[in-house]
Design a protein around this motif. Structure first.
Motif, PDB file in Angstrom:
ATOM      1  N   ASP A   2      19.389 -28.195 -14.246  1.00  0.00           N
ATOM      2  CA  ASP A   2      18.199 -28.491 -13.462  1.00  0.00           C
ATOM      3  C   ASP A   2      18.142 -29.988 -13.158  1.00  0.00           C
ATOM      4  N   LEU A   3      17.073 -30.386 -12.524  1.00  0.00           N
ATOM      5  CA  LEU A   3      16.884 -31.784 -12.162  1.00  0.00           C
ATOM      6  C   LEU A   3      16.028 -32.468 -13.220  1.00  0.00           C
ATOM      7  N   SER A   4      16.430 -33.673 -13.626  1.00  0.00           N
ATOM      8  CA  SER A   4      15.559 -34.430 -14.529  1.00  0.00           C
ATOM      9  C   SER A   4      15.118 -35.711 -13.830  1.00  0.00           C
ATOM     10  N   LEU A   5      13.872 -36.078 -14.057  1.00  0.00           N
ATOM     11  CA  LEU A   5      13.299 -37.250 -13.398  1.00  0.00           C
ATOM     12  C   LEU A   5      12.538 -38.083 -14.409  1.00  0.00           C
ATOM     13  N   SER A   6      12.751 -39.404 -14.407  1.00  0.00           N
ATOM     14  CA  SER A   6      11.886 -40.257 -15.210  1.00  0.00           C
ATOM     15  C   SER A   6      11.695 -41.570 -14.472  1.00  0.00           C
ATOM     16  N   GLY A  20      21.125 -34.567 -13.115  1.00  0.00           N
ATOM     17  CA  GLY A  20      21.343 -33.152 -12.813  1.00  0.00           C
ATOM     18  C   GLY A  20      21.735 -32.918 -11.367  1.00  0.00           C
ATOM     19  N   THR A  26      16.110 -27.819  -6.091  1.00  0.00           N
ATOM     20  CA  THR A  26      15.476 -28.873  -6.900  1.00  0.00           C
ATOM     21  C   THR A  26      14.939 -30.047  -6.071  1.00  0.00           C
ATOM     22  N   LYS A  29      11.229 -31.157  -5.941  1.00  0.00           N
ATOM     23  CA  LYS A  29      10.669 -31.890  -7.094  1.00  0.00           C
ATOM     24  C   LYS A  29      10.851 -33.396  -6.918  1.00  0.00           C
ATOM     25  N   GLN A  33       7.919 -36.313  -6.418  1.00  0.00           N
ATOM     26  CA  GLN A  33       7.899 -37.526  -7.232  1.00  0.00           C
ATOM     27  C   GLN A  33       7.825 -38.774  -6.355  1.00  0.00           C
TER      28      GLN A  33
END
Lengths: 113, 138
Positions: A2-6, A20, A26, A29, A33
């Motif tokens: 999946d996609l991770s975002l921070s 990801g 994805t 998302k 953001q």
């Protein structure tokens, strides 16, 4: 995967670390953001793509959309990417001329127009 | 007959599965390791485009991915059931068409042998890659 975002703030820049796969599933998302950050008044974005395993044209579209939004506020959107297979997608679509692409987050944060 | 054929509901969450299956079958067929990334991306683009056309035209239905191993080439055909081409043009907004164009730009930039066609049921993208003799023997 999946996609991770921070996100984190470095000086006047907001660094978005993406990990990801960015694809048709994805990418929304990531779009959300970026829209949220701009709506909250963050107009100088650095998108760190070092952890991205896959990027397609939907992802490119989202990044172009982000660029359009920050530019409306005289902001900037810089990319961090060293991966040849990802850079190739920017090259064949001519988007290397549209996005400033940096080797490291430090470079991107230090860069000025 | 295709070596492996995959049909999935035209939804974004299944595009990744199509990419993975296509790359796995291509690897087994002997497509060079160095072009597998491109193949995976091209299949993903073709499937994403098919899904988008279904959504834009308000059509249910499936996307069909046919993977065919020939003696010297590996063929991939991605077909949608989103209706005739003119329906897509009539219903599409500017932004969606931009993304569609970007997707096709990526495919034609990556794949030397590519053909985009349309039938009554929908569109079809045919692509092919060389099978390297060395890896096919392995």
């Amino acid at each position: 995967m999946d996609l991770s975002l921070s996100t984190r703030t470095v000086g006047d820049r907001t660094v978005v670390e993406v990990g990801g796969e960015i694809d048709v599933y994805t990418a929304p998302k990531l779009r959300e953001q970026l829209v949220e950050l701009v709506n909250d008044g963050n107009y100088h974005l650095v998108v760190d793509m070092e952890g991205v395993d896959f990027l397609d044209s939907t992802g490119l579209g989202v990044l172009v959309g982000g660029l359009k939004r920050v530019r409306a506020h005289e902001g900037s959107l810089r990319l961090v990417c060293n991966q040849e297979r990802i850079l190739k997608i920017f090259r064949i679509t001519g988007l290397t001329k549209v996005f400033p692409i940096h080797n490291s987050v430090d470079d991107a944060v230090a860069a000025t127009d | 007959m295709a070596t492996v054929e995959l049909r999935f509901s035209a939804l974004p969450e299944h595009v990744r599965t199509a990419r993975l299956v296509a790359a796995a079958v291509a690897r087994r067929a002997g497509v060079d390791e160095s072009v597998l990334d491109e193949l995976r991306l091209a299949v993903g683009e073709a499937c994403s485009r098919a899904v988008a056309l279904h959504q834009r035209n308000g059509r249910d239905g499936a996307v069909r991915v046919a993977l065919t191993e020939q003696e010297k080439r590996f063929l991939i055909e991605v077909a949608d059931e989103a209706g005739p081409a003119h329906a897509a043009g009539a219903a599409g907004g500017g932004g969606q068409e931009d993304e569609d164009a970007l997707g096709l730009a990526v495919i034609t930039g990556l794949v030397e042998d590519v053909e985009v066609g349309h039938g009554d049921d929908g569109g079809v993208i045919r692509m092919s890659w060389t099978i390297s003799p060395a890896s096919a023997d392995a």
